[in-house]
Scaffold this motif. Structure first.
Motif, short mmCIF file in Angstrom:
data_model
loop_
_atom_site.label_atom_id
_atom_site.label_comp_id
_atom_site.label_asym_id
_atom_site.label_seq_id
_atom_site.Cartn_x
_atom_site.Cartn_y
_atom_site.Cartn_z
N ALA A 88 0.81 -1.23 0.00
CA ALA A 88 0.00 0.00 0.00
C ALA A 88 0.84 1.28 0.00
O ALA A 88 0.58 2.20 -0.78
CB ALA A 88 -0.95 -0.01 1.20
N TYR A 89 1.84 1.37 0.88
CA TYR A 89 2.64 2.60 0.94
C TYR A 89 3.38 2.83 -0.38
O TYR A 89 3.40 3.94 -0.91
CB TYR A 89 3.64 2.54 2.09
N SER A 90 3.96 1.79 -0.90
CA SER A 90 4.68 1.91 -2.17
C SER A 90 3.75 2.32 -3.29
O SER A 90 4.10 3.14 -4.15
CB SER A 90 5.36 0.58 -2.51
N ARG A 91 2.56 1.77 -3.27
CA ARG A 91 1.61 1.99 -4.37
C ARG A 91 0.93 3.35 -4.30
O ARG A 91 0.79 4.03 -5.32
CB ARG A 91 0.56 0.88 -4.34
N TYR A 92 0.52 3.76 -3.10
CA TYR A 92 -0.32 4.95 -2.98
C TYR A 92 0.42 6.20 -2.49
O TYR A 92 -0.06 7.31 -2.67
CB TYR A 92 -1.50 4.66 -2.05
N VAL A 93 1.56 6.01 -1.84
CA VAL A 93 2.29 7.16 -1.28
C VAL A 93 3.63 7.36 -1.97
O VAL A 93 3.92 8.43 -2.52
CB VAL A 93 2.50 7.00 0.24
N ASN A 94 4.46 6.31 -1.97
CA ASN A 94 5.83 6.50 -2.43
C ASN A 94 5.90 6.84 -3.92
O ASN A 94 6.73 7.66 -4.34
CB ASN A 94 6.65 5.24 -2.15
N ARG A 95 5.05 6.23 -4.71
CA ARG A 95 5.09 6.53 -6.14
C ARG A 95 4.67 7.97 -6.43
O ARG A 95 5.17 8.59 -7.36
CB ARG A 95 4.22 5.55 -6.91
N ARG A 96 3.76 8.48 -5.64
CA ARG A 96 3.36 9.88 -5.81
C ARG A 96 4.49 10.82 -5.41
O ARG A 96 4.76 11.82 -6.09
CB ARG A 96 2.10 10.17 -4.99
N LEU A 97 5.15 10.50 -4.29
CA LEU A 97 6.31 11.31 -3.89
C LEU A 97 7.38 11.25 -4.98
O LEU A 97 7.98 12.28 -5.35
CB LEU A 97 6.88 10.79 -2.57
N GLY A 98 7.65 10.06 -5.49
CA GLY A 98 8.64 9.90 -6.54
C GLY A 98 8.27 10.66 -7.80
O GLY A 98 9.14 11.21 -8.49
N ARG A 99 6.99 10.72 -8.10
CA ARG A 99 6.53 11.45 -9.28
C ARG A 99 6.88 12.93 -9.19
O ARG A 99 7.38 13.52 -10.16
CB ARG A 99 5.01 11.28 -9.41
N HIS A 100 6.67 13.52 -8.03
CA HIS A 100 6.98 14.94 -7.85
C HIS A 100 8.49 15.19 -7.89
O HIS A 100 8.95 16.18 -8.46
CB HIS A 100 6.36 15.45 -6.55
N LEU A 101 9.25 14.29 -7.29
CA LEU A 101 10.71 14.43 -7.33
C LEU A 101 11.25 14.23 -8.74
O LEU A 101 12.18 14.92 -9.17
CB LEU A 101 11.35 13.44 -6.36
N ALA A 102 10.65 13.29 -9.48
CA ALA A 102 11.07 13.06 -10.86
C ALA A 102 10.79 14.28 -11.73
O ALA A 102 11.60 14.65 -12.59
CB ALA A 102 10.36 11.83 -11.43
N ALA A 103 9.64 14.93 -11.51
CA ALA A 103 9.31 16.13 -12.27
C ALA A 103 10.31 17.24 -12.00
O ALA A 103 10.77 17.94 -12.92
CB ALA A 103 7.89 16.59 -11.93
N ALA A 104 10.67 17.42 -10.72
CA ALA A 104 11.65 18.45 -10.37
C ALA A 104 13.01 18.14 -10.99
O ALA A 104 13.69 19.03 -11.50
CB ALA A 104 11.76 18.55 -8.85
N ALA A 105 13.41 16.87 -10.96
CA ALA A 105 14.70 16.48 -11.54
C ALA A 105 14.69 16.69 -13.06
O ALA A 105 15.68 17.12 -13.65
CB ALA A 105 14.99 15.01 -11.21
N TYR A 106 13.57 16.39 -13.69
CA TYR A 106 13.45 16.56 -15.15
C TYR A 106 13.60 18.03 -15.55
O TYR A 106 14.32 18.36 -16.49
CB TYR A 106 12.10 16.02 -15.59
N LEU A 107 12.94 18.90 -14.81
CA LEU A 107 12.96 20.32 -15.15
C LEU A 107 14.31 20.98 -14.84
O LEU A 107 14.62 22.03 -15.38
CB LEU A 107 11.85 21.06 -14.41
N THR A 108 15.10 20.35 -13.98
CA THR A 108 16.43 20.90 -13.65
C THR A 108 17.55 20.18 -14.40
O THR A 108 18.73 20.41 -14.13
CB THR A 108 16.69 20.82 -12.13
N GLY A 109 17.18 19.28 -15.31
CA GLY A 109 18.17 18.65 -16.15
C GLY A 109 18.97 17.54 -15.50
O GLY A 109 20.07 17.21 -15.95
N ARG A 110 18.44 16.94 -14.44
CA ARG A 110 19.17 15.85 -13.80
C ARG A 110 19.00 14.55 -14.60
O ARG A 110 18.07 14.39 -15.40
CB ARG A 110 18.63 15.61 -12.38
N THR A 111 19.89 13.60 -14.37
CA THR A 111 19.81 12.29 -15.02
C THR A 111 19.32 11.25 -14.01
O THR A 111 19.46 11.44 -12.79
CB THR A 111 21.18 11.86 -15.55
#
Length: 255
Positions: A32-55
């Motif tokens: 449940a945590y991985s599915r409903y919480v962690n993936r959402r947190l990861g989504r926001h961090l991935a978006a920030a990394a994408y916009l700042t040019g991280r790999t």
């Protein structure tokens, strides 16, 4: 007349998060945590990394640093309430970044074998080192004058074995499923109830237990119960996974 080529407007943070949500990998079978919480947190961090040019590799490296720092504090820090808070915060951040690197790779057109290799190696270090750090922490508290009986030290040893076997079996399952059916996904139900039943294997639940470090006897009881529940779940899962592999053998035999 202005004849300069026009550039498309840069995606906003909200646009990137929405695009990631639409392309989200299935959470089928995840706790449940991985599915409903962690993936959402990861989504926001991935978006920030994408916009700042991280790999993705850079995100994996930051995840390893955050997780490693949490494990170091767990092993070397005092038995105090703030130790549990710091450890949990660092592990939650590391876990969210672990979800972000794969999502970032999909945003950038797909991951690499080297990136997947690095991600799994970091995970394999984490799952064993974390419980060994609990062992070190409890050993300090359970000294000759400590408030904790030495018998509680068996729990992190059990948890280390369970975590290592679970991780290896899941990776092996994916490879054998892909070889047998072309898909690495399980045939198990994807219902929310199944996700909740997998709570003993949920990293978020373990992080919640680590918040109790300051109350060491309460922590020892909660952690030991979680270790036993994880061992019980693994015992049941191993039987189910073996029967699944037998079914693939049967399918191959009739072709």
């Amino acid at each position: 007349m202005d004849t300069r080529p026009r550039t498309s407007p840069r995606e906003s943070y909200r646009d990137v998060v929405a695009r990631l949500a639409a392309a989200q990998k299935s959470g089928r079978g995840a706790p449940a945590y991985s599915r409903y919480v962690n993936r959402r947190l990861g989504r926001h961090l991935a978006a920030a990394a994408y916009l700042t040019g991280r790999t993705p590799t850079q995100v994996t490296a930051v995840s390893a640093v955050a997780t490693g720092s949490g494990i170091a504090v767990l092993a070397l820090g005092p038995n105090a309430w703030w130790t549990g808070v710091v450890v949990t915060a660092l592990l939650v951040l590391g876990y969210a970044l672990d979800a972000a690197d794969g999502q970032l790779a999909r945003l950038q057109g797909g991951g690499t074998l080297a990136g997947e290799w690095l991600d799994h190696v970091v995970d394999s270090v984490k799952i064993s080192a974390l419980h060994l750090a609990v062992l070190v922490h409890l050993h300090h508290v359970a000294g000759p004058e400590g408030a904790l009986a030495q018998a509680w030290l068996l729990a992190p040893l059990l948890f280390t074995v369970v975590a290592a076997v679970s991780f290896f079996a899941q990776i092996l399952n994916e490879q054998l499923r892909r070889a047998a059916s072309g898909s690495g996904t399980s045939r198990s139900s994807a219902s929310p109830l199944v996700s909740l039943l997998k709570a003993p294997t949920d990293f978020g639940v373990l992080c919640g237990v680590l918040l109790l470090l300051g109350a060491v006897q309460v922590f020892a009881v909660a952690y030991s119960l979680l270790a036993l529940a994880s061992a019980g779940y693994l015992a049941l899962a191993l039987g189910r996974w073996y029967r699944e592999m037998r079914s693939y053998d049967a399918e191959r035999a009739v072709r």
